[in-house]
Each structure stands twice: as structure tokens, then as C-alpha cells.
Scaffold this active site. Structure first.
Site, PDB file in Angstrom:
ATOM      1  N   SER A  70       0.854  -1.193   0.000  1.00 59.19           N
ATOM      2  CA  SER A  70       0.000   0.000   0.000  1.00 59.19           C
ATOM      3  C   SER A  70       0.887   1.239   0.000  1.00 59.19           C
ATOM      4  O   SER A  70       1.655   1.465   0.946  1.00 59.19           O
ATOM      5  CB  SER A  70      -0.886   0.011   1.247  1.00 59.19           C
ATOM      6  OG  SER A  70      -1.352   1.338   1.474  1.00 59.19           O
ATOM      7  N   HIS A 104      -0.974  -1.202  -4.311  1.00 62.30           N
ATOM      8  CA  HIS A 104      -2.283  -0.944  -3.721  1.00 62.30           C
ATOM      9  C   HIS A 104      -2.384   0.565  -3.476  1.00 62.30           C
ATOM     10  O   HIS A 104      -1.564   1.145  -2.751  1.00 62.30           O
ATOM     11  CB  HIS A 104      -2.407  -1.725  -2.415  1.00 62.30           C
ATOM     12  CG  HIS A 104      -3.722  -1.594  -1.736  1.00 62.30           C
ATOM     13  ND1 HIS A 104      -4.821  -2.370  -2.050  1.00 62.30           N
ATOM     14  CD2 HIS A 104      -4.128  -0.768  -0.735  1.00 62.30           C
ATOM     15  CE1 HIS A 104      -5.839  -2.042  -1.272  1.00 62.30           C
ATOM     16  NE2 HIS A 104      -5.446  -1.065  -0.464  1.00 62.30           N
ATOM     17  N   ASP A 132      -4.551   3.589  -2.165  1.00 60.91           N
ATOM     18  CA  ASP A 132      -5.682   3.903  -1.286  1.00 60.91           C
ATOM     19  C   ASP A 132      -6.248   5.281  -1.591  1.00 60.91           C
ATOM     20  O   ASP A 132      -5.586   6.300  -1.381  1.00 60.91           O
ATOM     21  CB  ASP A 132      -5.222   3.857   0.179  1.00 60.91           C
ATOM     22  CG  ASP A 132      -5.012   2.436   0.667  1.00 60.91           C
ATOM     23  OD1 ASP A 132      -5.935   1.613   0.515  1.00 60.91           O
ATOM     24  OD2 ASP A 132      -3.922   2.149   1.197  1.00 60.91           O
ATOM     25  N   MET A 151      -9.020   7.947  -0.576  1.00 54.57           N
ATOM     26  CA  MET A 151      -9.925   8.301   0.531  1.00 54.57           C
ATOM     27  C   MET A 151     -10.479   9.700   0.298  1.00 54.57           C
ATOM     28  O   MET A 151      -9.729  10.608  -0.073  1.00 54.57           O
ATOM     29  CB  MET A 151      -9.158   8.274   1.853  1.00 54.57           C
ATOM     30  CG  MET A 151      -8.465   6.954   2.139  1.00 54.57           C
ATOM     31  SD  MET A 151      -7.707   6.991   3.771  1.00 54.57           S
ATOM     32  CE  MET A 151      -6.780   5.462   3.760  1.00 54.57           C
ATOM     33  N   HIS A 195      -8.027   1.035  -4.287  1.00 52.73           N
ATOM     34  CA  HIS A 195      -8.977   0.754  -3.204  1.00 52.73           C
ATOM     35  C   HIS A 195      -9.755   2.035  -2.954  1.00 52.73           C
ATOM     36  O   HIS A 195      -9.238   2.974  -2.340  1.00 52.73           O
ATOM     37  CB  HIS A 195      -8.174   0.297  -1.973  1.00 52.73           C
ATOM     38  CG  HIS A 195      -9.016   0.060  -0.769  1.00 52.73           C
ATOM     39  ND1 HIS A 195      -8.470  -0.121   0.489  1.00 52.73           N
ATOM     40  CD2 HIS A 195     -10.362  -0.053  -0.609  1.00 52.73           C
ATOM     41  CE1 HIS A 195      -9.443  -0.327   1.353  1.00 52.73           C
ATOM     42  NE2 HIS A 195     -10.602  -0.267   0.723  1.00 52.73           N
ATOM     43  N   MET A 255     -12.030   4.133  -1.229  1.00 51.80           N
ATOM     44  CA  MET A 255     -12.756   4.395   0.028  1.00 51.80           C
ATOM     45  C   MET A 255     -13.474   5.723  -0.128  1.00 51.80           C
ATOM     46  O   MET A 255     -13.124   6.744   0.468  1.00 51.80           O
ATOM     47  CB  MET A 255     -11.760   4.401   1.199  1.00 51.80           C
ATOM     48  CG  MET A 255     -11.266   2.996   1.530  1.00 51.80           C
ATOM     49  SD  MET A 255      -9.824   2.995   2.592  1.00 51.80           S
ATOM     50  CE  MET A 255      -8.526   3.146   1.388  1.00 51.80           C
ATOM     51  N   MET A 264     -11.494  -6.246   4.654  1.00 52.69           N
ATOM     52  CA  MET A 264     -10.691  -5.321   5.465  1.00 52.69           C
ATOM     53  C   MET A 264     -10.395  -5.948   6.822  1.00 52.69           C
ATOM     54  O   MET A 264     -11.296  -6.461   7.496  1.00 52.69           O
ATOM     55  CB  MET A 264     -11.444  -4.002   5.689  1.00 52.69           C
ATOM     56  CG  MET A 264     -11.591  -3.114   4.458  1.00 52.69           C
ATOM     57  SD  MET A 264     -10.036  -2.666   3.677  1.00 52.69           S
ATOM     58  CE  MET A 264      -9.242  -1.697   4.959  1.00 52.69           C
ATOM     59  N   ASP A 304      -6.464  -6.594   3.844  1.00 51.73           N
ATOM     60  CA  ASP A 304      -5.857  -5.260   3.880  1.00 51.73           C
ATOM     61  C   ASP A 304      -5.984  -4.687   5.288  1.00 51.73           C
ATOM     62  O   ASP A 304      -7.091  -4.516   5.794  1.00 51.73           O
ATOM     63  CB  ASP A 304      -6.602  -4.374   2.864  1.00 51.73           C
ATOM     64  CG  ASP A 304      -6.047  -2.967   2.802  1.00 51.73           C
ATOM     65  OD1 ASP A 304      -4.967  -2.708   3.364  1.00 51.73           O
ATOM     66  OD2 ASP A 304      -6.703  -2.116   2.161  1.00 51.73           O
TER      67      ASP A 304
END
Ligand code: 5SP
Ligand code: FE2
Length: 252
Positions: free
Chosen positions: A10, A36, A38, A40, A77, A79, A169, A203
Site C-alpha cells: 500500500s 495498492h 488507497d 480516501m 482501493h 474508500m 478489510m 488489507d
């Protein structure tokens, strides 16, 4: 067919001031399979990272995968509260696998009424939409969401509405460096029992101290942020994670 071992560091734990070189080094020198990424939005989770323009810039530092799940896959990913809205932007930026949260797939967008009706969707429809855009599709579950919500989706009679990966998760999403929640592993084991070939990603809190439990449950796609980027020798950590998954999940 047994699933492949895939190690996906990540980049949330990378040095953001030199993100492009960090990404290429992680794949080319340290031997990561995927990256990965992320995303957000400060709404679905209480933190903000970056969006498609940054992904577009760092994409050029890593070779595109030559096969659908190949080395260099950008595993985004998402979010975020409105996952459908951003599929095209992330595709343009170079995302390969668009993994949205089940909990966000039904959400109305906080935008105009016309956009709202267009964006409201179901997980199956959203998976089809992602596939129609030419991306791989993943579906993620937060710790509080039971695995049972996935059975109908995984059994869909419409091939294009089935996900390429499920993400379980093992922390509450929002931050790197949290403690691994072993309580989530029965979800992984239940998925693996029913679906021997499925890509099951875990994750949150993964590293040398927790990989055995995750691999015993059947996870084959391993995200690790702080354990890789905080290591003296990231390549050694990546190799150890891969070896454990190969032995316990892939039967090698
Ligand atoms: O999605 C998330 C957090 O929300 C993760 O991808 C973390 O970034 C993983 O970091 P570590 O727990 O491995 O440090
Ligand atoms: Fe993540």
C-alpha cells in the site's frame, strides 16, 4: 486452479514527496506484484489521500501489466462515497483494478438530483459498469459488514456482474499502521471454502507477524503498507509474505 500469490504494497505508507520513484522501486527492485493505491475522500472514511490526477502522474513510473492480473497492476482501493462517479477518471489515470466498497455502492450521491438517480446503483450493476469500462472489478467489505452480503453477488447468473476480487478489510478503513483484526478472518475462510479460485485480498495490519493467520484462512492477495515501506529491507518482507501464501494457499 489454485489462486496466485499476489503481494500488493500500500503506497499510503510511501514517501509522498517522491511517490513516482517509490512506486517503481517497489515493483522493479523490491519485487512487488501489484501496487495498492488507497483513495480516501474524507467522507466515506475520515481521511483524505489523493485523486485521479496523482494516480495518472505515478502511473507512468510503473510498467502496465501484460496480463489482467500481471505485475504492475494498479489496485485502486476506493474508500469513497460515490464509487460509480469516478470509474472513468480512474480508468483514464491508469487504474487497472477498481475496488469499491459494498457499503458505498447503494449510496445516493451528494450532487444534483439528475446525477443522483444516475449514480444510485447496486453492487452487481456497478461491477458490470466497471467491466464495461474495461477494468477489473473488486468489492470490499468493512469489518462491520457480514460476508453473507456477497453470496448473491458471487452467484450472479450474469458473468459481467461477478467481481474479479473480494477485499476483506482487517482494519477499519481510513488509516495505515493499525492493528490487524483477526476477527475478520472467518470471512476469508468462508469465501475460500466456497470459491477455491477467487482472488481474496486482505488489507490492514498485514506483515511478517500476521501473514500466517491470513494465509491459513485462505487469503492470496496481501496488502501491506507500513510493514513494507517501514522495513529496512522491503524486498525481504515481500518475499516472506509471498512464500507464506505460496505454501499455505497455492500449494507450492
Ligand atoms: O486501506 C487501508 C487503510 O484504510 C490500507 O490499505 C492501509 O494503508 C494498509 O496499511 P497497513 O495497515 O499495512 O500499514
Ligand atoms: Fe487499502
Amino acid at each position: 486452479m489454485a489462486p496466485q500469490a499476489i503481494i500488493a504494497p500500500s503506497i499510503l505508507s510511501a514517501d509522498f514527496a517522491v511517490l513516482g520513484p517509490e512506486c517503481s522501486k517497489t515493483v522493479n527492485e523490491h519485487g512487488a506484484d501489484w501496487l495498492h493505491v488507497d483513495i480516501m475522500d474524507g467522507h466515506f472514511v475520515p481521511n483524505i489521500t489523493f485523486g485521479a490526477p496523482v494516480v495518472g502522474k505515478i502511473r507512468s513510473h510503473v510498467d502496465k501489466p501484460s496480463t489482467p492480473h500481471g505485475k504492475g497492476t494498479f489496485d485502486c482501493h476506493m474508500m469513497i462515497a460515490e464509487p460509480k462517479k469516478w470509474v472513468r477518471d480512474f480508468k483514464k489515470a491508469g487504474c487497472d483494478l477498481y475496488c469499491f466498497h459494498y457499503e458505498a455502492a447503494f449510496s445516493d450521491a451528494s450532487c444534483s438530483p439528475e446525477e443522483k438517480s444516475e449514480l444510485k446503483t447496486s453492487p452487481g450493476e456497478l461491477i458490470r459498469y466497471i467491466h464495461d469500462e474495461g477494468l477489473l472489478a473488486g468489492i470490499a467489505l468493512k469489518p462491520d459488514t457480514p460476508v453473507d452480503v456477497l453470496w448473491d453477488i458471487l452467484e450472479s447468473p450474469i458473468e459481467k456482474e461477478k467481481p474479479d476480487m473480494v477485499l476483506i478489510m482487517t482494519v477499519h478503513p481510513g488509516f495505515g499502521g493499525q492493528k490487524f483484526m483477526a476477527s475478520e478472518l472467518p470471512k476469508v475462510a468462508a469465501l475460500r471454502e466456497k470459491y477455491p479460485d477467487l482472488n481474496i485480498e486482505v488489507d490492514g495490519g498485514l506483515g511478517p507477524g500476521t501473514i500466517d493467520q491470513a494465509a491459513d484462512a485462505g487469503a492470496n492477495v496481501i496488502v501491506a503498507g507500513s510493514a513494507v515501506f517501514g522495513a529496512k529491507d522491503p524486498g525481504e518482507v515481500i518475499s516472506l509474505l509471498r512464500k507464506t501464501v505460496e505454501e499455505k494457499v497455492c500449494g507450492k
